[in-house]
Each structure stands twice: as C-alpha cells, then as structure tokens.
Write a protein that holds these residues in place. Structure first.
Motif, PDB file in Angstrom:
ATOM      1  N   MET A  23      74.597  77.613  61.081  1.00 35.01           N
ATOM      2  CA  MET A  23      75.250  77.284  59.837  1.00 35.01           C
ATOM      3  C   MET A  23      74.205  77.101  58.764  1.00 35.01           C
ATOM      4  SD  MET A  23      77.678  74.082  58.999  1.00 35.01           S
ATOM      5  CE  MET A  23      77.237  73.324  57.475  1.00 35.01           C
ATOM      6  N   ASN A  24      74.453  77.678  57.620  1.00 30.74           N
ATOM      7  CA  ASN A  24      73.528  77.565  56.494  1.00 30.74           C
ATOM      8  C   ASN A  24      73.761  76.243  55.776  1.00 30.74           C
ATOM      9  OD1 ASN A  24      71.696  78.146  54.516  1.00 30.74           O
ATOM     10  ND2 ASN A  24      72.952  79.658  53.478  1.00 30.74           N
ATOM     11  N   GLN A  25      72.743  75.373  55.746  1.00 33.67           N
ATOM     12  CA  GLN A  25      72.885  74.104  55.056  1.00 33.67           C
ATOM     13  C   GLN A  25      71.541  73.652  54.516  1.00 33.67           C
ATOM     14  OE1 GLN A  25      74.072  71.829  58.613  1.00 33.67           O
ATOM     15  NE2 GLN A  25      72.595  70.337  57.979  1.00 33.67           N
ATOM     16  N   VAL A  26      71.572  72.751  53.562  1.00 31.16           N
ATOM     17  CA  VAL A  26      70.350  72.179  53.013  1.00 31.16           C
ATOM     18  C   VAL A  26      69.902  71.068  53.952  1.00 31.16           C
ATOM     19  CG1 VAL A  26      69.342  70.999  51.036  1.00 31.16           C
ATOM     20  CG2 VAL A  26      71.114  72.726  50.676  1.00 31.16           C
ATOM     21  N   ARG A  27      68.730  71.189  54.503  1.00 26.58           N
ATOM     22  CA  ARG A  27      68.266  70.259  55.530  1.00 26.58           C
ATOM     23  C   ARG A  27      68.063  68.838  55.011  1.00 26.58           C
ATOM     24  NH1 ARG A  27      68.878  72.537  60.288  1.00 26.58           N
ATOM     25  NH2 ARG A  27      68.115  74.632  60.438  1.00 26.58           N
ATOM     26  N   ASN A  28      67.556  68.671  53.816  1.00 23.38           N
ATOM     27  CA  ASN A  28      67.236  67.350  53.298  1.00 23.38           C
ATOM     28  C   ASN A  28      68.353  66.740  52.471  1.00 23.38           C
ATOM     29  OD1 ASN A  28      64.686  67.385  54.490  1.00 23.38           O
ATOM     30  ND2 ASN A  28      63.825  68.521  52.788  1.00 23.38           N
ATOM     31  N   GLU A  29      69.516  67.358  52.456  1.00 25.21           N
ATOM     32  CA  GLU A  29      70.624  66.827  51.672  1.00 25.21           C
ATOM     33  C   GLU A  29      71.196  65.584  52.355  1.00 25.21           C
ATOM     34  OE1 GLU A  29      74.737  68.261  49.522  1.00 25.21           O
ATOM     35  OE2 GLU A  29      73.603  69.678  50.721  1.00 25.21           O
ATOM     36  N   ALA A  30      71.431  64.538  51.556  1.00 25.52           N
ATOM     37  CA  ALA A  30      72.001  63.305  52.092  1.00 25.52           C
ATOM     38  C   ALA A  30      73.428  63.557  52.561  1.00 25.52           C
ATOM     39  CB  ALA A  30      71.998  62.225  51.011  1.00 25.52           C
ATOM     40  N   VAL A  31      73.862  62.787  53.525  1.00 27.49           N
ATOM     41  CA  VAL A  31      75.225  62.888  54.022  1.00 27.49           C
ATOM     42  C   VAL A  31      75.969  61.592  53.723  1.00 27.49           C
ATOM     43  CG1 VAL A  31      74.660  64.546  55.846  1.00 27.49           C
ATOM     44  CG2 VAL A  31      74.587  62.110  56.335  1.00 27.49           C
ATOM     45  N   VAL A  32      77.278  61.704  53.633  1.00 24.75           N
ATOM     46  CA  VAL A  32      78.133  60.554  53.379  1.00 24.75           C
ATOM     47  C   VAL A  32      79.118  60.443  54.541  1.00 24.75           C
ATOM     48  CG1 VAL A  32      79.862  59.579  51.831  1.00 24.75           C
ATOM     49  CG2 VAL A  32      77.954  60.893  50.887  1.00 24.75           C
ATOM     50  N   PHE A  33      79.230  59.267  55.104  1.00 19.97           N
ATOM     51  CA  PHE A  33      80.156  59.038  56.202  1.00 19.97           C
ATOM     52  C   PHE A  33      81.374  58.299  55.669  1.00 19.97           C
ATOM     53  CE2 PHE A  33      76.099  59.588  58.257  1.00 19.97           C
ATOM     54  CZ  PHE A  33      76.402  60.362  59.352  1.00 19.97           C
ATOM     55  N   ARG A  34      82.556  58.891  55.864  1.00 17.49           N
ATOM     56  CA  ARG A  34      83.814  58.288  55.435  1.00 17.49           C
ATOM     57  C   ARG A  34      84.877  58.584  56.485  1.00 17.49           C
ATOM     58  NH1 ARG A  34      80.868  56.224  52.353  1.00 17.49           N
ATOM     59  NH2 ARG A  34      80.934  56.215  50.100  1.00 17.49           N
ATOM     60  N   GLN A  35      85.758  57.653  56.661  1.00 21.40           N
ATOM     61  CA  GLN A  35      86.910  57.897  57.512  1.00 21.40           C
ATOM     62  C   GLN A  35      88.016  58.411  56.596  1.00 21.40           C
ATOM     63  OE1 GLN A  35      88.311  54.461  59.598  1.00 21.40           O
ATOM     64  NE2 GLN A  35      89.544  55.670  60.985  1.00 21.40           N
ATOM     65  N   VAL A  36      88.571  59.577  56.917  1.00 21.90           N
ATOM     66  CA  VAL A  36      89.604  60.179  56.069  1.00 21.90           C
ATOM     67  C   VAL A  36      90.815  60.546  56.911  1.00 21.90           C
ATOM     68  CG1 VAL A  36      87.946  61.095  54.385  1.00 21.90           C
ATOM     69  CG2 VAL A  36      88.669  62.512  56.284  1.00 21.90           C
ATOM     70  N   ALA A  37      91.940  60.656  56.231  1.00 19.16           N
ATOM     71  CA  ALA A  37      93.180  61.078  56.893  1.00 19.16           C
ATOM     72  C   ALA A  37      93.650  62.375  56.257  1.00 19.16           C
ATOM     73  CB  ALA A  37      94.250  60.004  56.738  1.00 19.16           C
ATOM     74  N   PHE A  38      94.063  63.330  57.084  1.00 18.40           N
ATOM     75  CA  PHE A  38      94.568  64.619  56.624  1.00 18.40           C
ATOM     76  C   PHE A  38      96.004  64.783  57.098  1.00 18.40           C
ATOM     77  CE2 PHE A  38      90.018  65.595  57.333  1.00 18.40           C
ATOM     78  CZ  PHE A  38      89.686  66.084  56.085  1.00 18.40           C
ATOM     79  N   PRO A  39      96.830  65.484  56.324  1.00 17.54           N
ATOM     80  CA  PRO A  39      98.124  65.894  56.877  1.00 17.54           C
ATOM     81  C   PRO A  39      97.864  66.826  58.073  1.00 17.54           C
ATOM     82  CG  PRO A  39      98.054  66.264  54.495  1.00 17.54           C
ATOM     83  CD  PRO A  39      96.661  65.909  54.938  1.00 17.54           C
ATOM     84  N   VAL A  40      98.763  66.845  59.012  1.00 14.03           N
ATOM     85  CA  VAL A  40      98.588  67.677  60.205  1.00 14.03           C
ATOM     86  C   VAL A  40      98.349  69.132  59.822  1.00 14.03           C
ATOM     87  CG1 VAL A  40      99.727  68.558  62.291  1.00 14.03           C
ATOM     88  CG2 VAL A  40      99.882  66.134  61.708  1.00 14.03           C
ATOM     89  N   SER A  41      99.061  69.630  58.809  1.00 16.58           N
ATOM     90  CA  SER A  41      98.882  71.037  58.411  1.00 16.58           C
ATOM     91  C   SER A  41      97.466  71.301  57.916  1.00 16.58           C
ATOM     92  CB  SER A  41      99.902  71.417  57.337  1.00 16.58           C
ATOM     93  OG  SER A  41      99.729  70.613  56.175  1.00 16.58           O
ATOM     94  N   ALA A  42      96.869  70.358  57.207  1.00 18.50           N
ATOM     95  CA  ALA A  42      95.493  70.532  56.728  1.00 18.50           C
ATOM     96  C   ALA A  42      94.513  70.481  57.895  1.00 18.50           C
ATOM     97  CB  ALA A  42      95.145  69.465  55.694  1.00 18.50           C
ATOM     98  N   PHE A  43      94.751  69.575  58.835  1.00 20.21           N
ATOM     99  CA  PHE A  43      93.878  69.490  60.004  1.00 20.21           C
ATOM    100  C   PHE A  43      93.993  70.748  60.853  1.00 20.21           C
ATOM    101  CE2 PHE A  43      92.659  68.092  64.287  1.00 20.21           C
ATOM    102  CZ  PHE A  43      91.386  67.620  64.017  1.00 20.21           C
ATOM    103  N   ASP A  44      95.213  71.269  60.998  1.00 22.32           N
ATOM    104  CA  ASP A  44      95.399  72.517  61.740  1.00 22.32           C
ATOM    105  C   ASP A  44      94.613  73.653  61.088  1.00 22.32           C
ATOM    106  OD1 ASP A  44      97.053  71.278  63.571  1.00 22.32           O
ATOM    107  OD2 ASP A  44      98.913  72.018  62.665  1.00 22.32           O
ATOM    108  N   HIS A  45      94.621  73.698  59.746  1.00 15.88           N
ATOM    109  CA  HIS A  45      93.866  74.722  59.023  1.00 15.88           C
ATOM    110  C   HIS A  45      92.369  74.556  59.278  1.00 15.88           C
ATOM    111  CE1 HIS A  45      92.835  77.637  55.952  1.00 15.88           C
ATOM    112  NE2 HIS A  45      92.039  76.735  55.397  1.00 15.88           N
ATOM    113  N   LEU A  46      91.899  73.316  59.250  1.00 14.03           N
ATOM    114  CA  LEU A  46      90.486  73.032  59.532  1.00 14.03           C
ATOM    115  C   LEU A  46      90.109  73.529  60.925  1.00 14.03           C
ATOM    116  CD1 LEU A  46      87.791  71.562  58.780  1.00 14.03           C
ATOM    117  CD2 LEU A  46      88.764  69.551  59.876  1.00 14.03           C
TER     118      LEU A  46
END
Length: 68
Positions: free
Chosen positions: A1-24
């Motif tokens: 996967m192409n990503q910026v190695r030194n980019e900061a990350v953010v940790f959050r707990q999120v909720a998705f509708p089932v249809s959005a999670f299925d798409h993911l």
C-alpha cells in the motif's frame, strides 16, 4: 500500500451503518485480490478517502457529494 511513512495517525472509535461497512469490506477484499496484499480496515478506509480526494480535486464529484 502506498502511504506516507512519517505521517501521524489518529486513533478514533467510529460507528458505520452496516451498508457502509459492507462497502469497506468489499473494497478491502477487492484490493487484496487485485494486489495480492492483505490490508487492514484502516488502510482500506485511507485508500478510499485518498481516491475520493483525488476524484474531488479532478472535479469528478458533483456538488451534492455523489459520484458524477
């Protein structure tokens, strides 16, 4: 996967509708099948958001937020 190695990350707990999670999960499985690389839900979401950002910058999304 192409990503910026030194980019900061953010940790959050999120909720998705089932249809959005299925798409993911569909996106994740498709990516893994196409590239032969396993990715996490977070990586899949980051890729989806990056694609959305590129499409938006290229004017491929309509003002209502849907795909053109």
């Amino acid at each position: 996967m192409n990503q910026v190695r030194n980019e900061a990350v953010v940790f959050r707990q999120v909720a998705f509708p089932v249809s959005a999670f299925d798409h993911l999960k569909d996106y994740l499985r498709s990516y893994e099948h196409k590239h032969g690389v396993k990715i996490t839900n977070s990586q899949a979401l980051a890729l989806i958001l990056a694609e959305h950002k590129q499409a938006s910058a290229a004017g491929l999304l309509v003002a209502t937020g849907g795909a053109a």
